[in-house]
Design a protein around this motif. Sequence first.
Motif, PDB file in Angstrom:
ATOM      1  N   ALA A  63       0.824  -1.208   0.000  1.00 32.49           N
ATOM      2  CA  ALA A  63       0.000   0.000   0.000  1.00 32.49           C
ATOM      3  C   ALA A  63       0.864   1.267   0.000  1.00 32.49           C
ATOM      4  N   ASP A  64       2.160   1.108  -0.276  1.00 32.97           N
ATOM      5  CA  ASP A  64       3.069   2.259  -0.392  1.00 32.97           C
ATOM      6  C   ASP A  64       2.678   3.055  -1.637  1.00 32.97           C
ATOM      7  N   PRO A  65       2.310   4.322  -1.485  1.00 38.27           N
ATOM      8  CA  PRO A  65       1.855   5.085  -2.657  1.00 38.27           C
ATOM      9  C   PRO A  65       2.928   5.239  -3.731  1.00 38.27           C
ATOM     10  N   SER A  66       4.187   5.096  -3.376  1.00 39.18           N
ATOM     11  CA  SER A  66       5.232   5.178  -4.397  1.00 39.18           C
ATOM     12  C   SER A  66       5.029   4.131  -5.486  1.00 39.18           C
ATOM     13  N   LEU A  67       4.389   3.017  -5.133  1.00 28.03           N
ATOM     14  CA  LEU A  67       4.131   1.970  -6.118  1.00 28.03           C
ATOM     15  C   LEU A  67       3.194   2.443  -7.229  1.00 28.03           C
ATOM     16  N   LEU A  68       2.488   3.543  -6.993  1.00 29.69           N
ATOM     17  CA  LEU A  68       1.558   4.081  -7.982  1.00 29.69           C
ATOM     18  C   LEU A  68       2.239   4.890  -9.081  1.00 29.69           C
ATOM     19  N   ALA A  69       3.554   5.082  -8.988  1.00 30.00           N
ATOM     20  CA  ALA A  69       4.218   6.055  -9.873  1.00 30.00           C
ATOM     21  C   ALA A  69       3.934   5.803 -11.355  1.00 30.00           C
ATOM     22  N   ASP A  70       4.023   4.556 -11.805  1.00 34.61           N
ATOM     23  CA  ASP A  70       3.793   4.294 -13.230  1.00 34.61           C
ATOM     24  C   ASP A  70       2.360   4.644 -13.626  1.00 34.61           C
ATOM     25  N   PHE A  71       1.426   4.292 -12.748  1.00 36.54           N
ATOM     26  CA  PHE A  71       0.025   4.620 -13.030  1.00 36.54           C
ATOM     27  C   PHE A  71      -0.188   6.138 -13.035  1.00 36.54           C
ATOM     28  N   VAL A  72       0.416   6.817 -12.089  1.00 35.02           N
ATOM     29  CA  VAL A  72       0.274   8.278 -12.025  1.00 35.02           C
ATOM     30  C   VAL A  72       0.742   8.910 -13.333  1.00 35.02           C
ATOM     31  N   ARG A  73       1.877   8.456 -13.835  1.00 33.11           N
ATOM     32  CA  ARG A  73       2.388   9.003 -15.102  1.00 33.11           C
ATOM     33  C   ARG A  73       1.435   8.679 -16.249  1.00 33.11           C
ATOM     34  N   ARG A 123       5.526  10.495   3.537  1.00 33.89           N
ATOM     35  CA  ARG A 123       6.547  11.304   2.862  1.00 33.89           C
ATOM     36  C   ARG A 123       6.608  10.929   1.381  1.00 33.89           C
ATOM     37  N   GLN A 124       6.418   9.664   1.080  1.00 33.11           N
ATOM     38  CA  GLN A 124       6.384   9.242  -0.314  1.00 33.11           C
ATOM     39  C   GLN A 124       5.190   9.901  -1.021  1.00 33.11           C
ATOM     40  N   ALA A 125       4.041   9.926  -0.353  1.00 35.83           N
ATOM     41  CA  ALA A 125       2.854  10.557  -0.932  1.00 35.83           C
ATOM     42  C   ALA A 125       3.115  12.039  -1.175  1.00 35.83           C
ATOM     43  N   ALA A 126       3.793  12.676  -0.230  1.00 40.88           N
ATOM     44  CA  ALA A 126       4.080  14.108  -0.368  1.00 40.88           C
ATOM     45  C   ALA A 126       4.992  14.361  -1.565  1.00 40.88           C
ATOM     46  N   TRP A 127       5.962  13.489  -1.783  1.00 40.21           N
ATOM     47  CA  TRP A 127       6.831  13.655  -2.953  1.00 40.21           C
ATOM     48  C   TRP A 127       6.033  13.522  -4.242  1.00 40.21           C
ATOM     49  N   LEU A 128       5.149  12.545  -4.315  1.00 37.91           N
ATOM     50  CA  LEU A 128       4.306  12.396  -5.507  1.00 37.91           C
ATOM     51  C   LEU A 128       3.487  13.668  -5.741  1.00 37.91           C
ATOM     52  N   ALA A 129       2.990  14.252  -4.666  1.00 42.09           N
ATOM     53  CA  ALA A 129       2.188  15.474  -4.799  1.00 42.09           C
ATOM     54  C   ALA A 129       3.047  16.637  -5.298  1.00 42.09           C
ATOM     55  N   GLN A 130       4.332  16.650  -4.900  1.00 40.50           N
ATOM     56  CA  GLN A 130       5.209  17.711  -5.408  1.00 40.50           C
ATOM     57  C   GLN A 130       5.578  17.460  -6.870  1.00 40.50           C
ATOM     58  N   ALA A 131       5.868  16.210  -7.204  1.00 38.87           N
ATOM     59  CA  ALA A 131       6.383  15.905  -8.541  1.00 38.87           C
ATOM     60  C   ALA A 131       5.297  15.986  -9.614  1.00 38.87           C
ATOM     61  N   PHE A 132       4.073  15.565  -9.272  1.00 40.85           N
ATOM     62  CA  PHE A 132       3.021  15.426 -10.288  1.00 40.85           C
ATOM     63  C   PHE A 132       1.862  16.381 -10.001  1.00 40.85           C
ATOM     64  N   PRO A 133       1.519  17.251 -10.971  1.00 37.62           N
ATOM     65  CA  PRO A 133       0.429  18.210 -10.726  1.00 37.62           C
ATOM     66  C   PRO A 133      -0.897  17.548 -10.399  1.00 37.62           C
ATOM     67  N   THR A 134      -1.116  16.330 -10.852  1.00 36.46           N
ATOM     68  CA  THR A 134      -2.421  15.693 -10.631  1.00 36.46           C
ATOM     69  C   THR A 134      -2.559  15.064  -9.246  1.00 36.46           C
ATOM     70  N   VAL A 135      -1.472  14.972  -8.478  1.00 37.52           N
ATOM     71  CA  VAL A 135      -1.532  14.240  -7.205  1.00 37.52           C
ATOM     72  C   VAL A 135      -1.788  15.166  -6.013  1.00 37.52           C
ATOM     73  N   TYR A 136      -2.741  14.779  -5.174  1.00 36.10           N
ATOM     74  CA  TYR A 136      -3.068  15.453  -3.918  1.00 36.10           C
ATOM     75  C   TYR A 136      -2.953  14.426  -2.798  1.00 36.10           C
ATOM     76  N   THR A 137      -2.946  14.903  -1.572  1.00 37.25           N
ATOM     77  CA  THR A 137      -2.806  13.939  -0.492  1.00 37.25           C
ATOM     78  C   THR A 137      -3.448  14.443   0.798  1.00 37.25           C
ATOM     79  N   ASP A 138      -3.694  13.529   1.729  1.00 38.12           N
ATOM     80  CA  ASP A 138      -4.155  13.929   3.056  1.00 38.12           C
ATOM     81  C   ASP A 138      -3.490  13.039   4.101  1.00 38.12           C
TER      82      ASP A 138
END
Lengths: 365, 365, 365
Positions: free
Chosen positions: C232-242, C261-276
């Motif tokens: 359930a590590d959100p970093s695993l979503l990276a390919d799907f996010v792209r 922290r991984q979720a926060a990085w995705l939110a910084q790197a990708f405009p479509t990603v948000y987090t809570d």
Amino acid sequence: MVDHHCHSVVAAELTDDALAGLLTESDRPPAPGCSPFDSALGLAVRRWCPPVLGLPAHAPAAEYLARRRELGAAEATRRLLAAARLDTCLVDTGLTAAAGRELLPLTELAGATGAVVREVVRLESVAETVASGAEDWPRAVGEALAAAATGAVAVKSVLAYRYGLAVPAERPARPAVVAAAGARLRDGRARLADPVLLHHLLWTAVDVCAELGLPLQLHTGFGDPDLTLHRADPSLLADFVRAAEPSGVPLVLLHGYPYHRQAAWLAQAFPTVYTDLGLTASYTGPRVAAVLGEMLELVPFGKLLFSTDAYGLPELFSVGAAQFRYGLGMLLSDWQAGGACSAPDARRLARLIAADNARRLYALR
Amino acid sequence: MVDHHCHSVVAAELTDDALAGLLTESDRPPAPGCSPFDSALGLAVRRWCPPVLGLPAHAPAAEYLARRRELGAAEATRRLLAAARLDTCLVDTGLTAAAGRELLPLTELAGATGAVVREVVRLESVAETVASGAEDWPRAVGEALAAAATGAVAVKSVLAYRYGLAVPAERPARPAVVAAAGARLRDGRARLADPVLLHHLLWTAVDVCAELGLPLQLHTGFGDPDLTLHRADPSLLADFVRAAEPSGVPLVLLHGYPYHRQAAWLAQAFPTVYTDLGLTASYTGPRVAAVLGEMLELVPFGKLLFSTDAYGLPELFSVGAAQFRYGLGMLLSDWQAGGACSAPDARRLARLIAADNARRLYALR
Amino acid sequence: MVDHHCHSVVAAELTDDALAGLLTESDRPPAPGCSPFDSALGLAVRRWCPPVLGLPAHAPAAEYLARRRELGAAEATRRLLAAARLDTCLVDTGLTAAAGRELLPLTELAGATGAVVREVVRLESVAETVASGAEDWPRAVGEALAAAATGAVAVKSVLAYRYGLAVPAERPARPAVVAAAGARLRDGRARLADPVLLHHLLWTAVDVCAELGLPLQLHTGFGDPDLTLHRADPSLLADFVRAAEPSGVPLVLLHGYPYHRQAAWLAQAFPTVYTDLGLTASYTGPRVAAVLGEMLELVPFGKLLFSTDAYGLPELFSVGAAQFRYGLGMLLSDWQAGGACSAPDARRLARLIAADNARRLYALR
């Protein structure tokens, strides 16, 4: 205070380098310009140990080592062990030497600490003493473990070092175990490293622990260079935890750092899982309260245990106990100051972690 | 202070958007309602940079940008670089532009910072300039790297971006490398992305670094969207670290966040491993002391290095240096206040991280 | 304050055990000597809820439960929901019961909270209601989701529980989906667990969300024992996010802990990603400010949202809101005291996270 996971110590004189070599997880010589005293653990040792030997806190390492020699290793050991003020020590007897010197027998360790000492049997070490044919391996290993564990308070596995914690949910089938035992016999290697044998062994431990009513301790998280860190993430145990749940055997995830939050989640999700911070409390020195705080985010308060994981040096008993008392004290007084808990809550939590959880889990006294 | 890993900056005028675009790891336009100034890094820039340009700390971004334009980019750059008060900068020359503008040549960067500037050669960039047949690839790449690295202070790899850090323990066999080089020639792609070529390249760097007595820097942890975060976990390097250990080449794990605790463990376990926090200290803004604290839990004090990882904006030199001074200062005064270390210990630790470790590792002066 | 992810509550009387059972992620009976009240979440409940029912903060659990019974569940529920002081609640309607009791219908929840209530549709629940032949599955599922999502403010996926987040970059091909749908029909299992069907469903959600202009919420990080944490590590979503980036659909990564922290990085790197942080703020009790601090290291301030993830117990609304207010307040006053940000910056950041980001993202009012 019940130290539910530790090792014995060397009471003989050690060279300065040998002593320093027991203040790091590395088994290599230090890099240029580096000494194990220059670390968070080194700061903790220099904070808590010099006063025990009659020096001011933070005395330089060289002064401390000189004073230790002056007192003699036996006297220093006696003072440092007594300073830990432990009631009970559960000692993993899988290691018998440190820095090439023999460890104190358990009776002498009991005398020097003033604590009741009970044995924790190391799974892989027991198995490596078994001489049997391949066909007989499953039976022989089970019997050897049952014999070794009778009278002990727990069994401990170092699977994390041998293969990592990604244990499949299914027990290995007997033919595969026999084949792997045969291959090992042909190789002539004493060290158990084959995953089929290791996983069979773990299930053997589950069976023996269920039979004897003992918890099963598992090393997780950081350790020496033999280990690959991400393979020691306790989250990898999830399938095994689910598969072993019907046995009712408590699984105690040791240390866990830097995956201690994962360990804490497992302890919350699964009734059979317990956890500790172990040597993390010593190794992280000034940061102990922060790391304890992270662990307490998800772990049920009835499932976190105190241990020093001291090994080789009596300093590590003193430091482990002092760090725990200091770190938990700091954390809980912060919590109270911020209105997060009441004083009775803080006292109860400290008692649970320091001793009561271990007494209940290991059925002590 | 020795900044052991940074890049050069743009001294030309930048539009507000181009400047803001260098305050995030994203290479995409910001999401609706978002600006890179609205971030922990943005807070750090607005804390440390406005006073350098004659404004109060925390001036709004728009006022800061207006003031920067009023002074002119050249003057702002000069002030911001000087404010970092760096003695030595080790500059990765693998990037030559930012926001579409050329970076200052190293001699001009040296002039503006007042620092001694030395070069770090980027492995993959050097290899991508090599034109050779497939059969000749291994030799040609080795020669090109040796030539480029002569006179440099280190080699740096961005393998984390290209493939991730799960490097096998074995060097790729020559036939596999030649085959992969042939496939790349047929594809006509300049960018090196094939894992066999990348791993061969890494081992080539180990050989060249061993020959020249240089450390090898590796990007680990977070970066731009090109990277997949969990594949940049430095723990994945463990097999490679063990395999490269006999070479004696120091491996410097850059940044590491959010896996900096894993990097710190590697630095403790393996004499050849060093680490830094790099751009993490800037990017985490108000949280720098907490993150530094996490790093210092396991890292030997002789193996943590300071860097800004500044790139493109002179602000990132100012901010990186100020964040490090502030964060380490906060952390160490907390440690002293809590009795965890003495004042001389704190001063010595700060000196090691700020400069002495880098001087020893890179044989500076 | 906008609670952008929560569930409804039970307003009926609950036994003490049933109530305690909603204070843990475990669905098993507690281990010997353990109660869900003995946890960081338990401390938070005992801090914030007794005053709402007229008792002092930190009243013992037994007194609190007695007082709750005395008032009656309906009155206690009313008070606890109102105490959360929420403006808007976005409610995931995928769960309809807790502890075997029905949840309040949305209209009644709206009445009791005094908040505007909007629906979030749960993807897998909708799909599991679809009865169709295998060939027709892709069309039928798309239509059912479009129908269910019309009028809702978002779609939510619990893929993390079913398979984990390692989603391939490519949409499953139609023949594979039809084959998997056929296999499921033959098995007669209602629960969707096949990875091909799950991934097809996720892409169906992307299409429907793109069409309707809705964000897609994804559970990430810790949850109940059904989940395997590292999957359930959100970093695993990276390919799907792209791969999903061109659709423009915002992906909202819920909770994330301990990978926030991984979720926060995705939110910084990708405009479509948000987090809570979701239920993390409640579950970590005294540690909420520290965990919020970790999240704010990399997340753009315009991309972090507040939620309680309350489920079953009205206490979890009170606690979630109070924990967020308290934790963020503590963190921001620390930041200001340390000079890291100004008072207007702190106020603006709080407003963004508490409400403005959610209003913009879900186009509320």
